[in-house]
Design a protein around this motif. Structure first.
Motif, PDB file in Angstrom:
ATOM      1  N   PHE A 143       0.783  -1.323  -0.072  1.00  0.00           N
ATOM      2  CA  PHE A 143      -0.033   0.021  -0.190  1.00  0.00           C
ATOM      3  C   PHE A 143       0.761   1.334   0.010  1.00  0.00           C
ATOM      4  O   PHE A 143       0.343   2.392  -0.193  1.00  0.00           O
ATOM      5  CB  PHE A 143      -0.936   0.022   1.124  1.00  0.00           C
ATOM      6  N   ARG A 144       2.122   1.163   0.519  1.00  0.00           N
ATOM      7  CA  ARG A 144       3.110   2.309   0.420  1.00  0.00           C
ATOM      8  C   ARG A 144       4.380   2.004   0.005  1.00  0.00           C
ATOM      9  O   ARG A 144       4.723   0.826  -0.265  1.00  0.00           O
ATOM     10  CB  ARG A 144       3.077   2.904   2.043  1.00  0.00           C
ATOM     11  N   HIS A 226      -3.835   2.241   8.333  1.00  0.00           N
ATOM     12  CA  HIS A 226      -2.890   1.717   8.918  1.00  0.00           C
ATOM     13  C   HIS A 226      -2.550   0.372   8.382  1.00  0.00           C
ATOM     14  O   HIS A 226      -1.639  -0.314   8.649  1.00  0.00           O
ATOM     15  CB  HIS A 226      -2.984   1.531  10.519  1.00  0.00           C
ATOM     16  N   SER A 227      -3.403   0.046   7.229  1.00  0.00           N
ATOM     17  CA  SER A 227      -2.909  -0.975   6.267  1.00  0.00           C
ATOM     18  C   SER A 227      -3.230  -0.513   4.927  1.00  0.00           C
ATOM     19  O   SER A 227      -2.761   0.340   4.531  1.00  0.00           O
ATOM     20  CB  SER A 227      -3.572  -2.447   6.649  1.00  0.00           C
ATOM     21  N   ASP A 228      -4.304  -1.187   4.154  1.00  0.00           N
ATOM     22  CA  ASP A 228      -4.609  -0.692   2.776  1.00  0.00           C
ATOM     23  C   ASP A 228      -5.776  -0.096   2.771  1.00  0.00           C
ATOM     24  O   ASP A 228      -6.459   0.018   1.527  1.00  0.00           O
ATOM     25  CB  ASP A 228      -4.622  -2.102   2.036  1.00  0.00           C
ATOM     26  N   GLY A 229      -6.394   0.342   3.683  1.00  0.00           N
ATOM     27  CA  GLY A 229      -7.579   1.264   3.767  1.00  0.00           C
ATOM     28  C   GLY A 229      -7.410   2.546   3.382  1.00  0.00           C
ATOM     29  O   GLY A 229      -6.240   3.125   3.666  1.00  0.00           O
ATOM     30  N   LYS A 230      -8.249   3.229   2.794  1.00  0.00           N
ATOM     31  CA  LYS A 230      -7.931   4.677   2.582  1.00  0.00           C
ATOM     32  C   LYS A 230      -8.751   5.745   3.714  1.00  0.00           C
ATOM     33  O   LYS A 230      -8.604   6.919   3.703  1.00  0.00           O
ATOM     34  CB  LYS A 230      -8.704   5.040   1.254  1.00  0.00           C
ATOM     35  N   ARG A 231      -9.484   4.987   4.665  1.00  0.00           N
ATOM     36  CA  ARG A 231     -10.111   5.833   5.658  1.00  0.00           C
ATOM     37  C   ARG A 231      -9.343   6.175   6.805  1.00  0.00           C
ATOM     38  O   ARG A 231      -8.584   5.119   7.307  1.00  0.00           O
ATOM     39  CB  ARG A 231     -11.422   5.176   6.016  1.00  0.00           C
ATOM     40  N   LEU A 232      -9.490   7.023   7.207  1.00  0.00           N
ATOM     41  CA  LEU A 232      -8.702   7.547   8.706  1.00  0.00           C
ATOM     42  C   LEU A 232      -9.284   7.096   9.659  1.00  0.00           C
ATOM     43  O   LEU A 232     -10.637   6.463   9.682  1.00  0.00           O
ATOM     44  CB  LEU A 232      -8.790   9.063   8.933  1.00  0.00           C
ATOM     45  N   PRO A 233      -8.737   6.465  10.812  1.00  0.00           N
ATOM     46  CA  PRO A 233      -9.606   5.943  12.031  1.00  0.00           C
ATOM     47  C   PRO A 233     -10.714   6.557  12.460  1.00  0.00           C
ATOM     48  O   PRO A 233     -11.888   6.148  12.452  1.00  0.00           O
ATOM     49  CB  PRO A 233      -8.406   5.659  13.172  1.00  0.00           C
ATOM     50  N   SER A 234     -10.615   8.225  12.346  1.00  0.00           N
ATOM     51  CA  SER A 234     -11.827   8.791  12.803  1.00  0.00           C
ATOM     52  C   SER A 234     -12.795   8.876  11.733  1.00  0.00           C
ATOM     53  O   SER A 234     -14.140   8.723  12.090  1.00  0.00           O
ATOM     54  CB  SER A 234     -11.445  10.333  12.595  1.00  0.00           C
ATOM     55  N   GLU A 235     -12.649   8.312  10.279  1.00  0.00           N
ATOM     56  CA  GLU A 235     -13.625   8.255   9.415  1.00  0.00           C
ATOM     57  C   GLU A 235     -14.304   7.001   9.662  1.00  0.00           C
ATOM     58  O   GLU A 235     -15.487   6.732   9.417  1.00  0.00           O
ATOM     59  CB  GLU A 235     -12.924   8.389   8.103  1.00  0.00           C
ATOM     60  N   THR A 251      -9.337  -4.417  12.332  1.00  0.00           N
ATOM     61  CA  THR A 251      -8.616  -5.543  11.705  1.00  0.00           C
ATOM     62  C   THR A 251      -7.733  -5.206  10.407  1.00  0.00           C
ATOM     63  O   THR A 251      -7.664  -5.715   9.568  1.00  0.00           O
ATOM     64  CB  THR A 251      -9.540  -6.666  11.336  1.00  0.00           C
ATOM     65  N   ASP A 252      -6.730  -4.077  10.880  1.00  0.00           N
ATOM     66  CA  ASP A 252      -5.844  -3.910   9.776  1.00  0.00           C
ATOM     67  C   ASP A 252      -4.778  -5.009   9.455  1.00  0.00           C
ATOM     68  O   ASP A 252      -4.462  -5.765  10.415  1.00  0.00           O
ATOM     69  CB  ASP A 252      -4.931  -2.590  10.298  1.00  0.00           C
ATOM     70  N   HIS A 253      -4.540  -5.156   8.459  1.00  0.00           N
ATOM     71  CA  HIS A 253      -3.632  -6.208   7.816  1.00  0.00           C
ATOM     72  C   HIS A 253      -2.237  -6.242   8.611  1.00  0.00           C
ATOM     73  O   HIS A 253      -1.552  -5.121   8.577  1.00  0.00           O
ATOM     74  CB  HIS A 253      -3.352  -6.081   6.388  1.00  0.00           C
ATOM     75  N   ASN A 254      -2.149  -7.581   9.348  1.00  0.00           N
ATOM     76  CA  ASN A 254      -0.483  -7.836   9.744  1.00  0.00           C
ATOM     77  C   ASN A 254       0.079  -6.593  10.668  1.00  0.00           C
ATOM     78  O   ASN A 254       1.308  -6.700  10.802  1.00  0.00           O
ATOM     79  CB  ASN A 254       0.333  -7.867   8.607  1.00  0.00           C
ATOM     80  N   THR A 255      -0.657  -5.866  11.279  1.00  0.00           N
ATOM     81  CA  THR A 255      -0.212  -4.882  12.372  1.00  0.00           C
ATOM     82  C   THR A 255      -1.163  -4.338  13.261  1.00  0.00           C
ATOM     83  O   THR A 255      -2.262  -4.440  13.010  1.00  0.00           O
ATOM     84  CB  THR A 255       0.217  -3.709  11.382  1.00  0.00           C
ATOM     85  N   SER A 256      -0.248  -4.021  14.454  1.00  0.00           N
ATOM     86  CA  SER A 256      -1.208  -3.761  15.420  1.00  0.00           C
ATOM     87  C   SER A 256      -1.057  -2.183  15.756  1.00  0.00           C
ATOM     88  O   SER A 256      -1.635  -1.561  16.747  1.00  0.00           O
ATOM     89  CB  SER A 256      -0.604  -4.204  16.865  1.00  0.00           C
ATOM     90  N   SER A 257      -0.553  -1.350  14.760  1.00  0.00           N
ATOM     91  CA  SER A 257      -0.097  -0.038  14.932  1.00  0.00           C
ATOM     92  C   SER A 257      -1.493   0.937  15.205  1.00  0.00           C
ATOM     93  O   SER A 257      -1.575   1.806  15.902  1.00  0.00           O
ATOM     94  CB  SER A 257       0.596   0.575  13.755  1.00  0.00           C
ATOM     95  N   SER A 258      -2.673   0.409  14.668  1.00  0.00           N
ATOM     96  CA  SER A 258      -3.904   1.254  14.661  1.00  0.00           C
ATOM     97  C   SER A 258      -4.578   1.297  16.236  1.00  0.00           C
ATOM     98  O   SER A 258      -5.160   2.143  16.606  1.00  0.00           O
ATOM     99  CB  SER A 258      -4.974   0.927  13.660  1.00  0.00           C
ATOM    100  N   HIS A 259      -4.087   0.084  16.976  1.00  0.00           N
ATOM    101  CA  HIS A 259      -4.462   0.153  18.385  1.00  0.00           C
ATOM    102  C   HIS A 259      -4.281   1.164  19.046  1.00  0.00           C
ATOM    103  O   HIS A 259      -5.072   1.636  19.919  1.00  0.00           O
ATOM    104  CB  HIS A 259      -3.937  -1.189  19.044  1.00  0.00           C
ATOM    105  N   ALA A 260      -3.154   1.875  18.908  1.00  0.00           N
ATOM    106  CA  ALA A 260      -2.542   3.019  19.744  1.00  0.00           C
ATOM    107  C   ALA A 260      -3.276   4.294  19.476  1.00  0.00           C
ATOM    108  O   ALA A 260      -3.065   5.359  20.077  1.00  0.00           O
ATOM    109  CB  ALA A 260      -1.148   3.324  19.530  1.00  0.00           C
ATOM    110  N   VAL A 261      -4.193   4.347  18.603  1.00  0.00           N
ATOM    111  CA  VAL A 261      -4.928   5.779  18.192  1.00  0.00           C
ATOM    112  C   VAL A 261      -6.522   5.450  18.642  1.00  0.00           C
ATOM    113  O   VAL A 261      -7.174   6.532  18.404  1.00  0.00           O
ATOM    114  CB  VAL A 261      -4.739   6.064  17.005  1.00  0.00           C
ATOM    115  N   TRP A 262      -7.043   4.318  18.643  1.00  0.00           N
ATOM    116  CA  TRP A 262      -8.672   4.151  18.689  1.00  0.00           C
ATOM    117  C   TRP A 262      -9.132   4.791  19.826  1.00  0.00           C
ATOM    118  O   TRP A 262     -10.244   5.157  19.935  1.00  0.00           O
ATOM    119  CB  TRP A 262      -8.931   2.581  18.873  1.00  0.00           C
ATOM    120  N   GLY A 263      -8.375   4.717  21.058  1.00  0.00           N
ATOM    121  CA  GLY A 263      -9.073   5.499  22.243  1.00  0.00           C
ATOM    122  C   GLY A 263      -9.730   6.789  22.017  1.00  0.00           C
ATOM    123  O   GLY A 263     -10.467   7.230  22.683  1.00  0.00           O
TER     124      GLY A 263
END
Length: 542
Positions: A143-144, A226-235, A251-263
């Motif tokens: 994706f990047r 945070h994976s291959d989506g085009k939406r921000l977590p806020s969206e 459920t982003d692909h193969n990474t846990s990076s988005s966990h840290a922003v969902w709060g």
């Protein structure tokens, strides 16, 4: 090799992965070794790229190409049949504030029907590349084309944190290689200086303001930038609320990076559950209910025998293992790991297609097998797998009977099969079976004398002119049309001697001009795409 001199170091190996040799090019008389990496799937490890040590933690190194920066560029060639993963070790010295990576690869023309080049990328830090180890620092798939990591921040898909000295590994994932092979280039830039402030994660709470024991709606398969989506977590969070959902699972692909922003985006009205989609070379699966920040490895095939290990990792954390879109026709998507370690199976993924028909048929056959053998049955679930517009969040989603709106209660309801699948929040449904003074709902068992009448009752709202199908272990046993209002009640009588389970489907009418395909029941099917699908009510003879 330039170690702190005035030049940028350019290595140009020609790598023949199938024969395991390397030839130096560009006038560089230097051997680069090829070895097996410590992962479950087939892998290659290239010789390391070295950087000069900084003279001081805050001072640019001698010969830097920019303010405090040193860059190395590696080029190479992979033949068809290359390993699943190619590791490029990078010797990171002390005093590095940021690591930045850019990569590219060629896309030669290929004959019609032949896969062209496609290559993913990610990185592991000084803790190593051991399967399931502690070195994971990010993955962006294809994706990047670039990413950066520092103590304070990181590109979505990657984990911020100190860039510590040691051997890092850039990972290339050439999951499709053209007949001509793949030429690639990787550019690594290290920025020297003070590390900066540490990143502070904001994990989502595991509880929202629920309504007690009742039905809750949620989408369990969603992607962001945070994976291959085009939406921000806020969206994505806004889309879940707009769809009338009570919970969603990241459920982003193969990474846990988005966990840290969902709060930041959770709230009393929306429970956000942390998870991951694990995309192996033999199928994709969802890990639901992971502890925030936990990552599940994906670098294995079915024949490697590693899936059970990672399914157990999810189970130890209290989460669920859910094979996703098992009949997806794309490369590496079809499910090959079996279902012994699964807790549910995703039979409906996005807008209804023939893939979903196949998934439901297979799931229903497994229900019959479980009844025959007395074995464990797998609940069916459905999710949107939404990545970007115009994909609709909540099309479809799961409606779960749970004790409360918490991560534990929702996953418990899903595990128990107390759930049905809805096309949207406008579709309502109630499904029960009653007899001999008792009643059971979705995912439950009704025990009655063998000949005692059992009334199966389905109440539906929101499916104008829809078709109700009641299906048992013998197949479809009752079919009835709904009125134009979309609201109706269907009652059908059976016994526990005639049916081991009953499940319900609610279908839309066939679209105009598309009468469907005939089967042994008649020349034209009487139903179209799915609007709602229930898990079974089991009937047991006393």
């Amino acid at each position: 090799m330039c170690l702190g001199g005035q030049c940028e170091h350019n290595v140009n190996p020609l790598t023949n992965a199938s024969e395991g040799r390397q030839e130096s090019a560009g006038g560089l008389d230097r051997r680069r070794l090829l070895a097996a990496a410590a992962t479950g799937a087939a892998a290659l490890t290239l010789a390391p790229v070295s950087f000069a040590r900084a003279q001081a933690a805050t001072a640019p190194p001698k010969g830097a190409t920019g303010p405090g920066e040193v860059t190395r560029t590696v080029t190479g060639h992979l033949e068809t049949g290359a390993a699943d993963f190619v590791y490029l070790p990078v010797e990171v010295p002390k005093g590095v504030q940021k690591i930045a990576v850019e990569y590219s690869y060629d896309r030669p023309s290929v004959p019609a029907g032949t896969p062209g080049n496609s290559c993913d990328i990610g990185v592991f830090d000084q803790h190593g590349t051991k399967l399931g180890g502690k070195g994971f620092r990010g993955w962006s798939g294809g994706f990047r084309t670039s990413f950066e990591i520092s103590a304070s921040e990181a590109t979505p898909g990657y984990l911020p944190g100190p860039v510590q000295a040691g051997t890092w590994n850039i990972v290339l994932g050439p999951y499709q290689v053209a007949p001509q092979g793949m030429n690639y280039q990787v550019k690594i830039t290290l920025t020297f200086g003070a590390a900066g402030a540490a990143f502070v994660p904001t994990y989502p709470p595991r509880r929202a303001k629920g309504r007690g024991r009742t039905w809750y709606r949620g989408d369990g398969h969603l992607h962001t930038v945070h994976s291959d989506g085009k939406r921000l977590p806020s969206e994505v969070a806004a889309g879940a609320r707009a769809a009338g959902l009570d919970y969603m699972i990241s459920t982003d692909h193969n990474t846990s990076s988005s966990h840290a922003v969902w709060g930041e985006y959770a709230g009393d009205d929306l429970l956000i559950i942390t998870g991951e989609e694990i995309t192996t070379r033999n199928g994709h699966w969802l890990a639901w209910g992971l502890p925030a920040g936990e990552w599940i490895d994906w670098r294995y095939r079915s024949r490697d025998g590693d899936f059970h290990r990672f399914a157990q990792q999810v189970h130890r954390a209290g989460g669920l293992v859910v094979p996703a879109h098992p009949y997806c026709p794309y490369v590496a998507c079809q499910w090959k790991f079996g279902y012994d370690d699964a807790d549910a199976v995703e039979v409906w993924n996005g807008p209804w297609t023939y893939d979903d028909e196949s998934a439901v048929d297979t799931w229903d056959a497994r229900l019959g097998e479980a009844v025959r053998t007395g074995g464990r049955w797998l609940p069916a679930v459905g999710d949107s797998d939404a990545h970007s517009e115009p994909q609709v969040i909540g099309l479809p989603h799961n409606v779960v009977y749970a004790d409360d709106l918490t991560t534990g209660a929702i996953t418990s309801g899903l595990r128990a099969g107390r759930t049905w699948i809805a096309e949207s929040a406008s579709v309502g449904l109630a499904f029960t079976a009653g007899g001999n003074g008792r009643q059971a709902g979705i995912g439950e068992t009704l025990t009655t004398p063998a000949a005692a009448p059992v009334d199966v009752r389905l109440e539906v709202q929101g499916v104008p002119n829809g078709t109700v199908r009641l299906i048992t272990d013998e197949g479809q046993m009752h079919q009835e049309s709904l009125p134009a209002s979309g609201t109706g009640t269907v009652v059908w009588r059976t016994t526990s001697s005639l049916a081991a389970y009953v499940r319900a489907e609610v279908r839309h009418p066939m679209a105009d001009g598309n009468p469907g395909h005939g089967n042994t029941m008649g020349p034209v099917l009487q139903w179209g795409p799915m609007a709602a699908l229930t898990n079974p009510v089991f009937l047991k003879r006393a």
